[in-house]
Design an enzyme around this catalytic site. Structure first.
Site, PDB file in Angstrom:
ATOM      1  N   GLU A 127       0.856  -1.184   0.000  1.00  0.00           N
ATOM      2  CA  GLU A 127       0.000   0.000   0.000  1.00  0.00           C
ATOM      3  C   GLU A 127       0.895   1.237   0.000  1.00  0.00           C
ATOM      4  OE1 GLU A 127      -3.697   2.053   2.483  1.00  0.00           O
ATOM      5  OE2 GLU A 127      -2.623   0.362   3.338  1.00  0.00           O
ATOM      6  N   ALA A 138      -2.700   8.279   7.240  1.00  0.00           N
ATOM      7  CA  ALA A 138      -1.690   8.042   8.279  1.00  0.00           C
ATOM      8  C   ALA A 138      -0.338   7.640   7.702  1.00  0.00           C
ATOM      9  CB  ALA A 138      -2.183   6.951   9.233  1.00  0.00           C
ATOM     10  N   HIS A 193      -5.609   6.329  -1.816  1.00  0.00           N
ATOM     11  CA  HIS A 193      -4.841   7.474  -1.329  1.00  0.00           C
ATOM     12  C   HIS A 193      -4.586   8.424  -2.486  1.00  0.00           C
ATOM     13  CE1 HIS A 193      -4.009   6.162   2.818  1.00  0.00           C
ATOM     14  NE2 HIS A 193      -4.088   4.942   2.313  1.00  0.00           N
ATOM     15  N   HIS A 214      -9.876   0.653   0.133  1.00  0.00           N
ATOM     16  CA  HIS A 214     -10.788   1.219   1.149  1.00  0.00           C
ATOM     17  C   HIS A 214     -11.588   2.405   0.611  1.00  0.00           C
ATOM     18  CE1 HIS A 214      -7.369   3.872   1.928  1.00  0.00           C
ATOM     19  NE2 HIS A 214      -6.734   2.993   2.690  1.00  0.00           N
ATOM     20  N   ASN A 217     -12.353   6.311   1.805  1.00  0.00           N
ATOM     21  CA  ASN A 217     -11.318   6.814   2.694  1.00  0.00           C
ATOM     22  C   ASN A 217     -10.055   7.183   1.926  1.00  0.00           C
ATOM     23  OD1 ASN A 217     -12.822   4.653   4.801  1.00  0.00           O
ATOM     24  ND2 ASN A 217     -12.264   6.640   5.626  1.00  0.00           N
ATOM     25  N   ALA A 218      -9.462   8.335   2.278  1.00  0.00           N
ATOM     26  CA  ALA A 218      -8.197   8.809   1.692  1.00  0.00           C
ATOM     27  C   ALA A 218      -8.285   8.917   0.171  1.00  0.00           C
ATOM     28  CB  ALA A 218      -7.043   7.891   2.094  1.00  0.00           C
ATOM     29  N   ASP A 271      -8.279  -3.847   7.334  1.00  0.00           N
ATOM     30  CA  ASP A 271      -7.260  -2.804   7.483  1.00  0.00           C
ATOM     31  C   ASP A 271      -6.672  -2.875   8.889  1.00  0.00           C
ATOM     32  OD1 ASP A 271      -5.659  -0.754   6.516  1.00  0.00           O
ATOM     33  OD2 ASP A 271      -7.066   0.837   7.033  1.00  0.00           O
ATOM     34  N   LEU A 304      -7.279   8.910  11.541  1.00  0.00           N
ATOM     35  CA  LEU A 304      -7.474   7.468  11.611  1.00  0.00           C
ATOM     36  C   LEU A 304      -6.255   6.762  11.033  1.00  0.00           C
ATOM     37  CD1 LEU A 304     -11.210   7.120  10.498  1.00  0.00           C
ATOM     38  CD2 LEU A 304     -10.287   6.647  12.775  1.00  0.00           C
TER      39      LEU A 304
END
Length: 373
Positions: A127, A138, A193, A214, A217-218, A271, A304
């Site tokens: 990732e 993060a 991301h 995910h 998210n991001a 995750d 998170l």
């Protein structure tokens, strides 16, 4: 005949629920899903719940008190795999979060050695580090970098050695040509991301990316003029992982995504980080402390940092909060992720005549345990 007939529960074969059926196992091979106990079989009666294939998780950063990033070794993978097995996950992709190139090389070497040696390890997920600074989450910003020729060579070589290699990249940090080359080499390219717009994401999917990491998210969100990565994903491109802990994504957003996506193209991921399967309340990632509080894992600034989640708990959220059927929720943790990998083994399915890992999902969907443990 060494057949064992399991009764007193429902059976899920990875695709479909068989209420009140009988699962017949013979020397770890699925011998049948029957309506009655076959003659000569030893009967084991369970107290409700569901027997299903071992759960499949494509995003596991840690567990058992350790992070893969801390020490990318076979022993670390063994600790992580054993922790998740106790929670019902019997096939997983250990995930290295954005790090230096030498750490990626070490992770690849550990995964290559672990496959076939450590039960549950079926490949590797990298990732990063080729992500968007704007959507780093993060991940350590100082470690994020472009995808260069040395990385391409390393990844294509790794794909030839590993049964499955997933790579999360941001659509704006790689070119369609790079995605096409990686995909041709066997890498499962996933977008995440990323702050890229809809057209860039659509071009990345057209070049060979076939998954989203995910979802929600991001990443750039769903705007009515600029749909972003969420829009490109929901528009039908690729599969999508989802963190269903009720924290990372609101149940209503998950429900809307399920209405948009083709059935079976969304799958659950944990995750999970180091606390999985333990009671520890803090750990470190790239030298930064992450705290465990009230079902959340966060950096000091509240960002998170992974999830405090197991796949059985995610199934429970999908049923109790999102409102889908138990049948569909179990598919999202078995056959659906196995389908993303195009896995040739029996992971994610109970197939008559094939060796099968089976787990017993509790009646309240909160826990699962391997049938043979």
């Amino acid at each position: 005949m060494n057949a064992i007939a399991y009764t007193g529960c429902d059976i899920h074969d990875g695709n479909r629920l068989h209420p009140g059926a009988v699962l017949v196992m013979e020397d770890d091979v699925c011998a049948g899903i029957e309506s009655t106990v076959p003659p000569g079989a030893r009967v084991v009666t369970l107290d409700g719940g569901t027997l299903c294939p071992g759960l499949v998780d494509l995003q596991v950063n840690g567990g058992g008190g350790v992070m893969f990033n801390d020490a990318p070794t076979v022993e670390t993978l063994r600790t992580i795999a054993e922790a998740h097995r106790r929670m019902g996950t019997t096939a997983l992709l250990p995930t290295l979060i954005t790090d230096r190139r030498h750490m990626s090389r070490a992770a690849i070497a550990a995964a290559v050695e672990a496959v076939g040696k450590v039960p549950g390890i079926i490949g590797l997920h990298l990732e990063g580090p080729h992500l968007s600074q704007a959507r780093k989450g993060a991940h350590d910003a100082s470690l994020i970098r472009p995808l260069d020729d040395d990385d391409m060579a390393m990844l294509c070589t790794a794909a030839a050695k590993l049964p499955k290699l997933m790579l999360t990249v941001a659509a704006e940090t790689v070119t369609p040509a790079q995605i096409a080359q990686l995909s041709a080499a066997g890498v499962i390219v996933s977008l995440g991301h990323s702050d890229a717009g809809f057209e860039a994401c659509r071009a990345a999917f057209a070049a060979g990316a076939r998954c989203t990491t995910h979802l929600f998210n991001a990443m750039s969100g769903l705007g009515h003029r600029e749909p972003g990565l969420v829009g490109a994903t929901l528009d039908g491109a690729g599969a999508a992982g989802i963190i269903a802990d009720g924290i990372h994504v609101h149940p209503t957003a998950i429900r809307a995504a399920l209405h948009a996506k083709v059935a079976g193209s969304m799958f659950l991921v944990s995750d999970a980080m180091a606390p999985a399967g333990t009671d520890i309340d803090r750990f470190t990632l790239n030298g930064r402390e992450i705290l465990r509080r009230g079902g959340r894992l966060t950096l000091a600034d509240g960002t998170l940092a992974g999830a405090d989640l197991s796949l059985p708990q995610a199934i429970r959220v999908m049923v109790n909060e999102v409102g889908i059927s138990r049948e569909q929720a179990i598919v999202m943790a078995t056959a659906a992720p196995a389908g993303v990998l195009r896995h040739k083994g029996s992971a994610g399915h109970l197939t008559v005549g094939a060796r099968s890992e089976v787990v017993h999902l509790a009646p309240d969907l909160s826990t699962a345990r391997p049938l043979t443990d």
